[in-house]
Motif scaffolding. Sequence first.
Motif, short mmCIF file in Angstrom:
data_model
loop_
_atom_site.label_atom_id
_atom_site.label_comp_id
_atom_site.label_asym_id
_atom_site.label_seq_id
_atom_site.Cartn_x
_atom_site.Cartn_y
_atom_site.Cartn_z
N THR A 34 0.85 -1.18 0.00
CA THR A 34 0.00 0.00 0.00
C THR A 34 0.89 1.23 0.00
N GLU A 36 1.26 5.05 0.91
CA GLU A 36 0.69 6.11 1.73
C GLU A 36 1.36 7.43 1.36
N PRO A 39 2.02 10.47 5.09
CA PRO A 39 1.42 9.88 6.30
C PRO A 39 1.57 10.81 7.50
N ARG A 45 6.58 9.68 1.62
CA ARG A 45 5.92 8.53 1.01
C ARG A 45 6.28 7.29 1.82
N ARG A 48 3.78 0.17 2.57
CA ARG A 48 3.49 -0.62 3.76
C ARG A 48 2.85 -1.95 3.36
N THR A 61 7.84 -1.61 6.14
CA THR A 61 7.66 -0.26 5.60
C THR A 61 8.93 0.18 4.88
#
Length: 147
Positions: A34, A36, A39, A45, A48, A61
């Motif tokens: 995913t 993000e 965040p 950026r 995850r 991550t």
Amino acid sequence: MMERPDQKKFAMFITPLIKLDAVWHIYAQRYGYTLELNPYRKPGRTLRHCITSLGCNVIYTIELYMEPFWYNIEYSDKLPYSFVVCAFCDKVGEQEGVRWKLAKTLAENIELDKVGARLPDYLNQAFKFIEQWTPDYVFKYGKPIKI
């Protein structure tokens, strides 16, 4: 909808990241992660991925984040970023409140344009670390953190 008072300032900090998004999207799709964007309302950026493996919850991550807090500084294209890969593990039903963390910094205090020039290299390096970071490896070489 009402705009936040600091939205224009925030937009200055996140706009340069957008030119790197195509590469981030390719890697997110390729590896099933995913993506993000910004965040916790911090320019950056994060890729995850969460899995359960061998009775462990594992979170991987890959993060690109700006070092200083954006709200307290003036925008510059020379602001420092860091690129870090992390693995977090906890055993299901054991040691509640404790998670094991393993991290490797691939770049530190580097300008965004230099990150962009090497982004595929950094992402490939990060995924090589993740391939090695099984739950057993993280428990052996990582450090416990309280959650």
